[in-house]
Each structure stands twice: as C-alpha cells, then as structure tokens.
Design an enzyme around this catalytic site. Structure first.
Site, PDB file in Angstrom:
ATOM      1  N   GLY A  33       0.803  -1.215   0.000  1.00 30.09           N
ATOM      2  CA  GLY A  33       0.000   0.000   0.000  1.00 30.09           C
ATOM      3  C   GLY A  33       0.834   1.262   0.000  1.00 30.09           C
ATOM      4  O   GLY A  33       0.297   2.365   0.018  1.00 30.09           O
ATOM      5  N   CYS A  34       2.141   1.115  -0.005  1.00 26.73           N
ATOM      6  CA  CYS A  34       3.030   2.270  -0.036  1.00 26.73           C
ATOM      7  C   CYS A  34       3.595   2.411  -1.445  1.00 26.73           C
ATOM      8  O   CYS A  34       3.940   1.418  -2.077  1.00 26.73           O
ATOM      9  CB  CYS A  34       4.180   2.095   0.960  1.00 26.73           C
ATOM     10  SG  CYS A  34       3.638   1.974   2.672  1.00 26.73           S
TER      11      CYS A  34
END
Length: 136
Positions: free
Chosen positions: A49-50
């Site tokens: 998610g980064c």
C-alpha cells in the site's frame, strides 16, 4: 495526549515556521534512524500500500511495543521516524488506543502529503495496529 517524545515533536513543528522546514526536519529524523539490516527486508516485513518500498519490523517485549523500519524514499523514512516517535516504547494496549490520524494531524501532515504518501502512512499505521492487536 501522546507520549512525551511525540509532544516534543509537536512543539518542534510549532516552532518551525513553514512546511518546508518541517519537511526537512522529517527527512533529518529519517536520516538519524539506524538502517534496517538487509536480512530483515523480506516480504514478511514489507508494507503493502506504499508507493515506496517500506519494511517494518515490530517487537513486543514484556508488553512494550517497539519497531524498526526502512524505506527507499527519504521522506517515507522520515515518516517512519515520526511513527517511531509516536509508538515506540508504548505498552501494547496504549498503541491500540492512539488515534494516529488525530496525532499526526497535529503535525499538519494530512495537509502536506500527497495522496500516495498519505495512503502509505495509513498502511504503516495499520500494520502497527495489527501487530499490537495480535499480541494484546
């Protein structure tokens, strides 16, 4: 109210006049962190998610939460340092009680990070909370 180290960070941010100074301070915090060993940069510690590569390695000893982290982006490494200031050395039950959004909002981060960076920050907080919840 957060722990004293985070309160000191809030005070520092209030002292700094503009966001560019705050941004530099966050980057400097990241530079001051010890590097994470290459052997710990594995899929199990990677945070999804980064936009950048991010690894978090949590530890819980005697009910006290700590973590180390690393990123390939300077600002994200600094954000990890900010999260360490917020969460490290806290009892696990307190980690779960911290309202990260509100606390980080006190630094003005919500207004100055890109959508991708904000999503990554939320993913890191979620990983920290999941780890704490699993051991509570």
């Amino acid at each position: 109210m957060a722990n004293p180290d985070f309160e000191d960070l809030v005070d520092t941010f209030e002292f700094l006049d503009d966001w560019e100074d705050r941004y530099r301070h966050v980057i400097d915090m990241g530079k001051a962190m010890p590097p994470l060993e290459e052997a710990l940069r594995v899929p199990a510690t990677k945070v999804d998610g980064c936009a950048s590569q991010v690894w978090l390695v949590p530890q819980i000893n005697d009910g006290i939460f700590t973590f180390r982290g690393e990123s390939d982006a300077m600002i994200v490494r600094g954000l990890i340092a900010v999260l360490r200031t917020l969460y490290n050395e806290q009892p696990v039950k307190d980690v779960l009680a911290i309202d990260a959004g509100a606390e980080l909002g006190r630094l003005g981060l919500n207004d100055h990070l890109s959508a991708q960076r904000s999503n990554g920050l939320r993913a890191m907080v979620e990983r920290i909370r999941e780890t704490a919840a699993a051991s509570a």
